[in-house]
Design an enzyme around this catalytic site. Structure first.
Site, PDB file in Angstrom:
ATOM      1  N   CYS A 258       0.837  -1.201   0.000  1.00  0.00           N
ATOM      2  CA  CYS A 258       0.000   0.000   0.000  1.00  0.00           C
ATOM      3  C   CYS A 258       0.876   1.256   0.000  1.00  0.00           C
ATOM      4  O   CYS A 258       1.445   1.591  -1.027  1.00  0.00           O
ATOM      5  CB  CYS A 258      -0.982  -0.035   1.173  1.00  0.00           C
ATOM      6  SG  CYS A 258      -2.362   1.130   0.973  1.00  0.00           S
TER       7      CYS A 258
ATOM      8  N   HIS B 169      -3.494  -5.257   0.762  1.00  0.00           N
ATOM      9  CA  HIS B 169      -2.910  -5.624   2.055  1.00  0.00           C
ATOM     10  C   HIS B 169      -2.907  -7.144   2.221  1.00  0.00           C
ATOM     11  O   HIS B 169      -3.844  -7.714   2.795  1.00  0.00           O
ATOM     12  CB  HIS B 169      -3.706  -4.973   3.194  1.00  0.00           C
ATOM     13  CG  HIS B 169      -3.425  -3.526   3.364  1.00  0.00           C
ATOM     14  ND1 HIS B 169      -2.501  -3.048   4.270  1.00  0.00           N
ATOM     15  CD2 HIS B 169      -3.925  -2.442   2.713  1.00  0.00           C
ATOM     16  CE1 HIS B 169      -2.458  -1.732   4.189  1.00  0.00           C
ATOM     17  NE2 HIS B 169      -3.306  -1.331   3.250  1.00  0.00           N
TER      18      HIS B 169
ATOM     19  N   GLU C 290      -1.417  -8.927   4.267  1.00  0.00           N
ATOM     20  CA  GLU C 290      -1.413  -9.344   5.671  1.00  0.00           C
ATOM     21  C   GLU C 290      -2.828  -9.485   6.226  1.00  0.00           C
ATOM     22  O   GLU C 290      -3.028 -10.115   7.276  1.00  0.00           O
ATOM     23  CB  GLU C 290      -0.592  -8.357   6.522  1.00  0.00           C
ATOM     24  CG  GLU C 290      -1.283  -7.068   6.907  1.00  0.00           C
ATOM     25  CD  GLU C 290      -1.326  -6.017   5.802  1.00  0.00           C
ATOM     26  OE1 GLU C 290      -1.824  -4.910   6.064  1.00  0.00           O
ATOM     27  OE2 GLU C 290      -0.857  -6.309   4.675  1.00  0.00           O
TER      28      GLU C 290
END
Length: 257
Positions: A119, A219, A221
């Site tokens: 990002c 993202h 994660e």
């Protein structure tokens, strides 16, 4: 787990926030990182190390101790970094992070250490290579943004560009977790686009020269797909093994009086 297995795990540095925070009895400046970042590194087989903002002059020394580098998400980059006036919807600057993370990216690109920007990290990679950003996506005609509600990740489909390095990791269409209102505009020198959203937003960039340097606007994660992080960890492991097999330089020639 055997001790030799631990030694062989590559050390992956992850940049952090520097912000005011409250916990238990304390309210003070804190180095912060959402736990999902180190968890993703660990799930992908790496050892995670936090990299709080430091003097930019220390970036080369920091990178030299790492096997791989992740530039994490976070606040908007100061538009002065890419020569634009501030948009009314651009967030407050984080000068310590901007300076430190740009220096880390440049150090990583110089030495060839595997690099992943997430990002904000992807946006900084683009800026480090001379590119620019769209400061507020909803101002683009036909665009409603990629952050549906504050503090809530949305999901949308992206398409990976055929023939890109990213396409060796993920191919075709894939749904990704996303939270951003800015994006890459002019692509920086030495980078190429490797994924788009259906609305045309640049969703990934990568090094055009073959080095493992990938930036993703989403993202990873926040999802269950380990492939991008596993690719970084694998590249870090391979680079470390190659360096270990290279013959050590001979002793420096000394001049005597």
């Amino acid at each position: 787990m055997k001790s030799e297995d631990l030694v062989q795990k590559p050390l992956i540095g992850i940049t952090t926030y520097l912000d005011q925070a409250r916990w238990r009895d304390w309210d003070m400046d804190a180095v912060l990182l959402p736990a999902e970042y180190p968890r993703l590194v660990q799930r992908a087989g790496g050892l995670a190390a936090m990299l709080p903002p430091d003097e930019p002059a220390m970036a080369d020394a920091a990178v030299a101790r790492l096997d791989g580098l992740v530039i994490a998400g976070g606040p908007d980059v100061d538009p002065e970094r890419y020569g634009q006036p501030r948009h009314p919807r651009t967030g407050p600057p984080a000068p310590e992070r901007d300076a430190w993370e740009l220096a880390l990216i440049q150090a990583a690109l110089r030495c060839g250490i595997p690099l992943l920007g997430i990002c904000r990290g992807m946006q900084l990679m683009n800026i480090a290579c001379g590119g620019t950003l769209v400061q507020h996506l909803p101002d683009v005609v036909g665009h409603d943004g990629h952050a549906v509600q504050p503090g809530t990740f949305s999901e949308h489909e992206i398409r990976i560009v055929d023939g890109s390095r990213l396409a060796t990791v993920i191919s075709g269409k894939v749904a990704v977790p996303s939270y951003h209102h800015q994006a890459v505009d002019e692509v920086g020198s030495g980078l190429r686009v490797s994924a788009h959203a259906e609305d045309g937003t640049v969703e990934a960039v990568e090094s055009a020269c073959g080095a493992f340097a990938i930036g993703v606007e989403w993202h990873p994660e926040m999802g269950d797909d380990l492939r991008v992080m596993c690719a970084l960890v694998d590249a870090a492991t391979a680079r470390t093994a190659e360096r270990a097999e290279s013959p050590a330089p001979g002793p420096a020639h000394q001049v005597t009086a």
